[in-house]
Design a protein around this motif. Structure first.
Motif, PDB file in Angstrom:
ATOM      1  N   TRP A  57       0.852  -1.194   0.000  1.00  0.00           N
ATOM      2  CA  TRP A  57       0.000   0.000   0.000  1.00  0.00           C
ATOM      3  C   TRP A  57       0.882   1.235   0.000  1.00  0.00           C
ATOM      4  O   TRP A  57       1.940   1.276   0.638  1.00  0.00           O
ATOM      5  CB  TRP A  57      -0.880  -0.018   1.252  1.00  0.00           C
ATOM      6  N   ARG A  58       0.442   2.250  -0.740  1.00  0.00           N
ATOM      7  CA  ARG A  58       1.132   3.536  -0.753  1.00  0.00           C
ATOM      8  C   ARG A  58       0.135   4.638  -0.435  1.00  0.00           C
ATOM      9  O   ARG A  58      -0.972   4.654  -0.982  1.00  0.00           O
ATOM     10  CB  ARG A  58       1.758   3.804  -2.123  1.00  0.00           C
ATOM     11  N   ALA A  59       0.506   5.550   0.454  1.00  0.00           N
ATOM     12  CA  ALA A  59      -0.359   6.678   0.778  1.00  0.00           C
ATOM     13  C   ALA A  59      -0.587   7.521  -0.478  1.00  0.00           C
ATOM     14  O   ALA A  59       0.338   7.733  -1.271  1.00  0.00           O
ATOM     15  CB  ALA A  59       0.263   7.530   1.881  1.00  0.00           C
TER      16      ALA A  59
ATOM     17  N   GLN B  86      13.818   9.502   5.933  1.00  0.00           N
ATOM     18  CA  GLN B  86      12.815   8.435   5.998  1.00  0.00           C
ATOM     19  C   GLN B  86      13.417   7.195   6.661  1.00  0.00           C
ATOM     20  O   GLN B  86      14.631   6.961   6.568  1.00  0.00           O
ATOM     21  CB  GLN B  86      12.294   8.043   4.605  1.00  0.00           C
ATOM     22  N   VAL B  87      12.557   6.441   7.301  1.00  0.00           N
ATOM     23  CA  VAL B  87      12.972   5.186   7.930  1.00  0.00           C
ATOM     24  C   VAL B  87      12.108   4.056   7.384  1.00  0.00           C
ATOM     25  O   VAL B  87      10.877   4.152   7.388  1.00  0.00           O
ATOM     26  CB  VAL B  87      12.829   5.231   9.470  1.00  0.00           C
ATOM     27  N   LEU B  88      12.767   3.004   6.894  1.00  0.00           N
ATOM     28  CA  LEU B  88      12.065   1.793   6.472  1.00  0.00           C
ATOM     29  C   LEU B  88      12.278   0.744   7.550  1.00  0.00           C
ATOM     30  O   LEU B  88      13.389   0.252   7.745  1.00  0.00           O
ATOM     31  CB  LEU B  88      12.591   1.285   5.131  1.00  0.00           C
TER      32      LEU B  88
ATOM     33  N   LEU C 120       7.424   2.299   5.621  1.00  0.00           N
ATOM     34  CA  LEU C 120       8.280   3.449   5.330  1.00  0.00           C
ATOM     35  C   LEU C 120       7.648   4.695   5.932  1.00  0.00           C
ATOM     36  O   LEU C 120       6.520   5.060   5.591  1.00  0.00           O
ATOM     37  CB  LEU C 120       8.444   3.617   3.818  1.00  0.00           C
ATOM     38  N   TYR C 121       8.386   5.352   6.841  1.00  0.00           N
ATOM     39  CA  TYR C 121       7.885   6.542   7.525  1.00  0.00           C
ATOM     40  C   TYR C 121       8.702   7.767   7.132  1.00  0.00           C
ATOM     41  O   TYR C 121       9.917   7.684   6.936  1.00  0.00           O
ATOM     42  CB  TYR C 121       7.991   6.370   9.051  1.00  0.00           C
TER      43      TYR C 121
ATOM     44  N   GLN D  81       4.405  10.672   8.889  1.00  0.00           N
ATOM     45  CA  GLN D  81       3.434   9.985   8.033  1.00  0.00           C
ATOM     46  C   GLN D  81       3.951   8.617   7.585  1.00  0.00           C
ATOM     47  O   GLN D  81       5.130   8.444   7.272  1.00  0.00           O
ATOM     48  CB  GLN D  81       3.133  10.836   6.796  1.00  0.00           C
ATOM     49  N   LEU D  82       3.025   7.656   7.548  1.00  0.00           N
ATOM     50  CA  LEU D  82       3.315   6.358   6.946  1.00  0.00           C
ATOM     51  C   LEU D  82       3.146   6.507   5.439  1.00  0.00           C
ATOM     52  O   LEU D  82       2.051   6.785   4.945  1.00  0.00           O
ATOM     53  CB  LEU D  82       2.357   5.289   7.488  1.00  0.00           C
ATOM     54  N   LEU D  83       4.232   6.339   4.704  1.00  0.00           N
ATOM     55  CA  LEU D  83       4.208   6.533   3.261  1.00  0.00           C
ATOM     56  C   LEU D  83       3.899   5.249   2.498  1.00  0.00           C
ATOM     57  O   LEU D  83       3.290   5.290   1.420  1.00  0.00           O
ATOM     58  CB  LEU D  83       5.560   7.073   2.774  1.00  0.00           C
ATOM     59  N   TYR D  84       4.318   4.117   3.061  1.00  0.00           N
ATOM     60  CA  TYR D  84       4.250   2.859   2.313  1.00  0.00           C
ATOM     61  C   TYR D  84       4.289   1.698   3.298  1.00  0.00           C
ATOM     62  O   TYR D  84       4.954   1.757   4.335  1.00  0.00           O
ATOM     63  CB  TYR D  84       5.441   2.786   1.361  1.00  0.00           C
TER      64      TYR D  84
END
Length: 208
Positions: A27-29, A104-106, A162-163, A169-172
């Motif tokens: 999922w992607r935002a 970003q942090v994964l 991925l933040y 925000q949660l990006l992915y």
């Protein structure tokens, strides 16, 4: 010989499928921006402490896949060592990450690891359609039965998120499964390839 070759090819394909890693969902935002190559992405795998080698593999191979596409990715284990954030609160941890210029942090989380028991039924073969006494008799005489057997499969379930550190925000988000990997290293390689490829497919990453 041709038939034997087909059987062996089928067994090879089955073996490859048995030890595969596949994405089950992602999922992607809607408003997630495409990641910029000059921004630092930190890969942080969360696995049991006794599996530190696996953590290193999951982080390093994912970092490698990002770098192949020109992104500035780093491993949390390499940057900070093990257990760096365990005693920190949220604000302190984010300040530490931002102090290292991380954008970003994964996170890669081992959601579950277990062994599945399954029964493989036997194969009964009884040929028909042969004419003449001896061909018919010999084929029936050669009818055989192979008993079933029990197999055990190791299954890993992973979740990657991925933040964006600035907005929180949660990006992915991506979920995947690995079945019977021949080694943790091979599993980490396949995971990294599949996830980074999926991120590119969802247009989170710029084209090469």
């Amino acid at each position: 010989m041709k038939k034997l070759g087909l059987i062996l090819s089928g067994l090879v394909i089955m073996a490859m499928a048995a030890c595969s890693t596949k994405i089950t969902s992602s999922w992607r935002a809607k408003d997630a921006p495409q990641l910029q190559r000059d921004k630092k992405i930190m890969v942080m795998a969360l696995v049991p402490e006794r599996s530190r080698a696996l953590r290193s593999q999951m982080e390093n191979f994912t970092v490698s896949e990002f770098r192949k596409r020109g992104y500035n990715a780093v491993s949390a284990l390499q940057e900070f060592g093990p257990g760096q954030f365990m005693q920190m609160g949220e604000k302190q941890a984010i300040r530490k990450l931002q102090g290292s210029d991380v954008s970003q942090v994964l996170t890669i989380v081992m959601v579950d690891k277990g062994r599945e028991r399954s029964y493989v039924p036997g194969y009964a073969y009884s040929p028909y359609g042969y004419y003449g006494f001896w061909p018919y008799y010999s084929r029936w005489y050669g009818t055989y039965y192979s008993p079933g057997y029990i197999t055990y499969n190791t299954k890993y379930q992973w979740e990657g998120n991925l933040y964006d550190l600035q907005s929180g925000q949660l990006l992915y988000s991506v979920q995947s499964q690995s079945f019977d990997p021949p080694s943790t290293e091979r599993m980490a390689v396949l995971y990294a390839q599949q996830v980074v490829k999926d991120m590119a497919k969802r247009q989170l990453l710029a084209r090469n």
